[in-house]
Design a protein around this motif. Structure first.
Motif, PDB file in Angstrom:
ATOM      1  N   PHE A   1      51.326  29.304  40.702  1.00 26.29           N
ATOM      2  CA  PHE A   1      52.342  28.432  40.119  1.00 26.29           C
ATOM      3  C   PHE A   1      51.731  27.372  39.207  1.00 26.29           C
ATOM      4  CE2 PHE A   1      54.967  24.560  40.370  1.00 26.29           C
ATOM      5  CZ  PHE A   1      56.114  25.038  39.755  1.00 26.29           C
ATOM      6  N   MET A   2      50.752  26.633  39.703  1.00 29.59           N
ATOM      7  CA  MET A   2      50.200  25.518  38.926  1.00 29.59           C
ATOM      8  C   MET A   2      49.225  25.972  37.838  1.00 29.59           C
ATOM      9  SD  MET A   2      49.693  22.691  41.960  1.00 29.59           S
ATOM     10  CE  MET A   2      48.763  21.597  40.937  1.00 29.59           C
ATOM     11  N   PHE A   3      48.229  26.777  38.202  1.00 32.02           N
ATOM     12  CA  PHE A   3      47.178  27.150  37.257  1.00 32.02           C
ATOM     13  C   PHE A   3      47.447  28.459  36.527  1.00 32.02           C
ATOM     14  CE2 PHE A   3      44.295  24.552  40.168  1.00 32.02           C
ATOM     15  CZ  PHE A   3      44.395  23.434  39.359  1.00 32.02           C
ATOM     16  N   GLU A   4      48.508  29.160  36.929  1.00 33.37           N
ATOM     17  CA  GLU A   4      48.886  30.429  36.310  1.00 33.37           C
ATOM     18  C   GLU A   4      47.724  31.412  36.253  1.00 33.37           C
ATOM     19  OE1 GLU A   4      50.756  29.505  32.567  1.00 33.37           O
ATOM     20  OE2 GLU A   4      52.375  28.425  33.544  1.00 33.37           O
ATOM     21  N   THR A   5      46.971  31.473  37.332  1.00 31.87           N
ATOM     22  CA  THR A   5      45.854  32.393  37.442  1.00 31.87           C
ATOM     23  C   THR A   5      46.391  33.825  37.458  1.00 31.87           C
ATOM     24  OG1 THR A   5      44.747  30.755  38.802  1.00 31.87           O
ATOM     25  CG2 THR A   5      43.810  32.940  38.816  1.00 31.87           C
ATOM     26  N   ARG A   6      45.665  34.714  36.866  1.00 31.96           N
ATOM     27  CA  ARG A   6      46.116  36.101  36.765  1.00 31.96           C
ATOM     28  C   ARG A   6      45.740  36.893  38.013  1.00 31.96           C
ATOM     29  NH1 ARG A   6      43.548  37.855  31.383  1.00 31.96           N
ATOM     30  NH2 ARG A   6      42.034  36.338  32.081  1.00 31.96           N
ATOM     31  N   PHE A   7      46.232  36.451  39.155  1.00 30.00           N
ATOM     32  CA  PHE A   7      46.037  37.213  40.378  1.00 30.00           C
ATOM     33  C   PHE A   7      47.024  38.378  40.372  1.00 30.00           C
ATOM     34  CE2 PHE A   7      44.304  33.498  43.117  1.00 30.00           C
ATOM     35  CZ  PHE A   7      43.067  33.668  42.569  1.00 30.00           C
ATOM     36  N   PRO A   8      46.709  39.425  41.121  1.00 33.95           N
ATOM     37  CA  PRO A   8      47.631  40.563  41.172  1.00 33.95           C
ATOM     38  C   PRO A   8      49.010  40.132  41.674  1.00 33.95           C
ATOM     39  CG  PRO A   8      45.524  41.152  42.123  1.00 33.95           C
ATOM     40  CD  PRO A   8      45.486  39.680  41.878  1.00 33.95           C
ATOM     41  N   LYS A   9      50.029  40.599  40.981  1.00 38.38           N
ATOM     42  CA  LYS A   9      51.396  40.240  41.337  1.00 38.38           C
ATOM     43  C   LYS A   9      52.023  41.346  42.172  1.00 38.38           C
ATOM     44  CE  LYS A   9      52.164  37.174  37.414  1.00 38.38           C
ATOM     45  NZ  LYS A   9      50.975  36.500  37.755  1.00 38.38           N
ATOM     46  N   GLY A  10      52.640  40.926  43.249  1.00 37.33           N
ATOM     47  CA  GLY A  10      53.344  41.849  44.128  1.00 37.33           C
ATOM     48  C   GLY A  10      54.793  41.440  44.226  1.00 37.33           C
ATOM     49  N   PRO A  11      55.486  41.890  45.256  1.00 34.12           N
ATOM     50  CA  PRO A  11      56.903  41.582  45.404  1.00 34.12           C
ATOM     51  C   PRO A  11      57.200  40.083  45.496  1.00 34.12           C
ATOM     52  CG  PRO A  11      56.233  43.266  46.989  1.00 34.12           C
ATOM     53  CD  PRO A  11      55.004  42.798  46.288  1.00 34.12           C
ATOM     54  N   VAL A  12      56.376  39.327  46.189  1.00 35.85           N
ATOM     55  CA  VAL A  12      56.609  37.886  46.330  1.00 35.85           C
ATOM     56  C   VAL A  12      56.472  37.192  44.980  1.00 35.85           C
ATOM     57  CG1 VAL A  12      55.724  35.748  47.361  1.00 35.85           C
ATOM     58  CG2 VAL A  12      55.924  37.807  48.752  1.00 35.85           C
TER      59      VAL A  12
ATOM     60  N   ALA B   1      38.111  42.778  55.041  1.00 41.99           N
ATOM     61  CA  ALA B   1      37.815  42.284  53.691  1.00 41.99           C
ATOM     62  C   ALA B   1      37.878  43.428  52.672  1.00 41.99           C
ATOM     63  CB  ALA B   1      36.440  41.618  53.662  1.00 41.99           C
ATOM     64  N   ILE B   2      37.365  44.589  53.039  1.00 38.82           N
ATOM     65  CA  ILE B   2      37.425  45.744  52.143  1.00 38.82           C
ATOM     66  C   ILE B   2      38.881  46.173  51.935  1.00 38.82           C
ATOM     67  CG2 ILE B   2      36.840  48.210  51.952  1.00 38.82           C
ATOM     68  CD1 ILE B   2      34.147  47.458  53.345  1.00 38.82           C
ATOM     69  N   ALA B   3      39.656  46.182  52.999  1.00 40.26           N
ATOM     70  CA  ALA B   3      41.076  46.543  52.886  1.00 40.26           C
ATOM     71  C   ALA B   3      41.825  45.525  52.024  1.00 40.26           C
ATOM     72  CB  ALA B   3      41.705  46.632  54.277  1.00 40.26           C
ATOM     73  N   TYR B   4      41.488  44.249  52.155  1.00 37.89           N
ATOM     74  CA  TYR B   4      42.112  43.202  51.345  1.00 37.89           C
ATOM     75  C   TYR B   4      41.888  43.472  49.861  1.00 37.89           C
ATOM     76  CZ  TYR B   4      43.009  38.501  49.489  1.00 37.89           C
ATOM     77  OH  TYR B   4      43.474  37.433  48.761  1.00 37.89           O
ATOM     78  N   VAL B   5      40.653  43.750  49.500  1.00 40.07           N
ATOM     79  CA  VAL B   5      40.328  44.034  48.100  1.00 40.07           C
ATOM     80  C   VAL B   5      41.007  45.326  47.649  1.00 40.07           C
ATOM     81  CG1 VAL B   5      38.439  44.602  46.517  1.00 40.07           C
ATOM     82  CG2 VAL B   5      38.164  42.747  48.170  1.00 40.07           C
ATOM     83  N   TRP B   6      41.080  46.302  48.530  1.00 37.31           N
ATOM     84  CA  TRP B   6      41.664  47.590  48.192  1.00 37.31           C
ATOM     85  C   TRP B   6      43.169  47.476  47.931  1.00 37.31           C
ATOM     86  CZ3 TRP B   6      39.359  52.276  47.476  1.00 37.31           C
ATOM     87  CH2 TRP B   6      40.188  53.390  47.423  1.00 37.31           C
ATOM     88  N   PHE B   7      43.887  46.702  48.753  1.00 36.55           N
ATOM     89  CA  PHE B   7      45.348  46.654  48.684  1.00 36.55           C
ATOM     90  C   PHE B   7      45.916  45.495  47.861  1.00 36.55           C
ATOM     91  CE2 PHE B   7      44.788  49.206  52.568  1.00 36.55           C
ATOM     92  CZ  PHE B   7      45.545  50.306  52.192  1.00 36.55           C
TER      93      PHE B   7
ATOM     94  N   GLU C   1      45.913  44.805  44.745  1.00 35.85           N
ATOM     95  CA  GLU C   1      46.585  45.233  43.505  1.00 35.85           C
ATOM     96  C   GLU C   1      47.999  45.722  43.786  1.00 35.85           C
ATOM     97  OE1 GLU C   1      45.837  45.136  40.234  1.00 35.85           O
ATOM     98  OE2 GLU C   1      44.003  44.032  40.702  1.00 35.85           O
ATOM     99  N   ASP C   2      48.193  46.409  44.894  1.00 33.46           N
ATOM    100  CA  ASP C   2      49.507  46.966  45.219  1.00 33.46           C
ATOM    101  C   ASP C   2      50.432  45.957  45.895  1.00 33.46           C
ATOM    102  OD1 ASP C   2      48.750  49.486  44.235  1.00 33.46           O
ATOM    103  OD2 ASP C   2      47.812  49.994  46.160  1.00 33.46           O
ATOM    104  N   LEU C   3      49.892  45.179  46.817  1.00 32.97           N
ATOM    105  CA  LEU C   3      50.718  44.239  47.576  1.00 32.97           C
ATOM    106  C   LEU C   3      50.847  42.878  46.912  1.00 32.97           C
ATOM    107  CD1 LEU C   3      49.420  45.014  51.181  1.00 32.97           C
ATOM    108  CD2 LEU C   3      51.494  45.863  50.076  1.00 32.97           C
ATOM    109  N   GLY C   4      49.927  42.543  46.019  1.00 36.90           N
ATOM    110  CA  GLY C   4      49.929  41.232  45.393  1.00 36.90           C
ATOM    111  C   GLY C   4      49.116  40.243  46.218  1.00 36.90           C
ATOM    112  N   PHE C   5      48.818  39.117  45.581  1.00 39.96           N
ATOM    113  CA  PHE C   5      47.976  38.098  46.199  1.00 39.96           C
ATOM    114  C   PHE C   5      48.580  37.542  47.484  1.00 39.96           C
ATOM    115  CE2 PHE C   5      47.264  33.514  46.688  1.00 39.96           C
ATOM    116  CZ  PHE C   5      45.907  33.516  46.957  1.00 39.96           C
ATOM    117  N   THR C   6      49.846  37.151  47.438  1.00 40.57           N
ATOM    118  CA  THR C   6      50.447  36.408  48.550  1.00 40.57           C
ATOM    119  C   THR C   6      50.562  37.260  49.810  1.00 40.57           C
ATOM    120  OG1 THR C   6      51.673  35.144  46.910  1.00 40.57           O
ATOM    121  CG2 THR C   6      52.377  34.915  49.182  1.00 40.57           C
TER     122      THR C   6
END
Length: 182
Positions: free
Chosen positions: A153-164, A100-106, A108-113
């Motif tokens: 896609f639907m709600f256009e939430t401002r999640f971190p964007k990555g390559p996908v 969970a800590i690694a998920y939060v840490w990465f 921003e760099d890898l993006g949500f998906t």
């Protein structure tokens, strides 16, 4: 088992509900955090947040009342004794916390998906076994895909964007334009 009552008492064993309090306590903390951070969002988002938070608080209150009544009746109890603290479960708990800590840490760099696929896959494998890797991969991919469709896609939430997200952005825009007829 989390049940404890001396066998000579003749009463059925009381269930230890202390572990069951983790989710309601964390849900209450999340609700308080959520309600204190929505002041700068549009009114419709605030209204939705208040509605969802109200439902969550009602569920927490119902759980608290039920648990209190059962503790008074003697069918449930709160106790630290009898908790399952064996080594293998503790390793899994610490591993899940590290994931969970690694998920939060990465994220921003890898993006949500991509972050979600990796986290879900590793968490499922950690909590079940490596033998379930195919099912873990499918579940992780499906959850991430659903998360992308609903939140990005639907709600256009401002999640971190990555390559996908960057790759799919022009296609998502084309689909939305075709649906809207513009």
């Amino acid at each position: 088992m989390n049940e404890q009552t001396p066998p000579e008492s003749g009463k059925p064993a009381s269930k230890n509900v202390l572990p069951d309090l983790i989710i309601p306590v964390m849900a209450l903390a999340f609700t308080i955090y959520y309600l204190t951070t929505i002041t700068e969002v549009p009114w419709i988002a605030q209204a939705s947040a208040v509605l969802v938070s109200g439902l969550l608080l009602a569920a927490i209150l119902a759980f608290a009342v039920r648990t209190t009544l059962r503790i008074k009746a003697g069918t449930e109890m709160l106790s630290f004794s009898g908790l399952d603290l064996d080594y293998s479960n503790n390793v899994k708990r610490v591993g899940l916390l590290a994931l969970a800590i690694a998920y939060v840490w990465f994220i921003e760099d890898l993006g949500f998906t991509i972050s979600t696929v990796i986290f879900m896959f590793l968490a499922i494998v950690l909590l079940s076994s490596l033998a379930n890797w195919k099912n873990a991969a499918w579940v992780a991919l499906c959850c991430s895909l659903i998360g992308y469709i609903v939140f990005i896609f639907m709600f256009e939430t401002r999640f971190p964007k990555g390559p996908v997200e960057t790759f799919l952005a022009p296609y998502a825009k084309s689909i939305k334009q075709a649906v809207n007829g513009s």
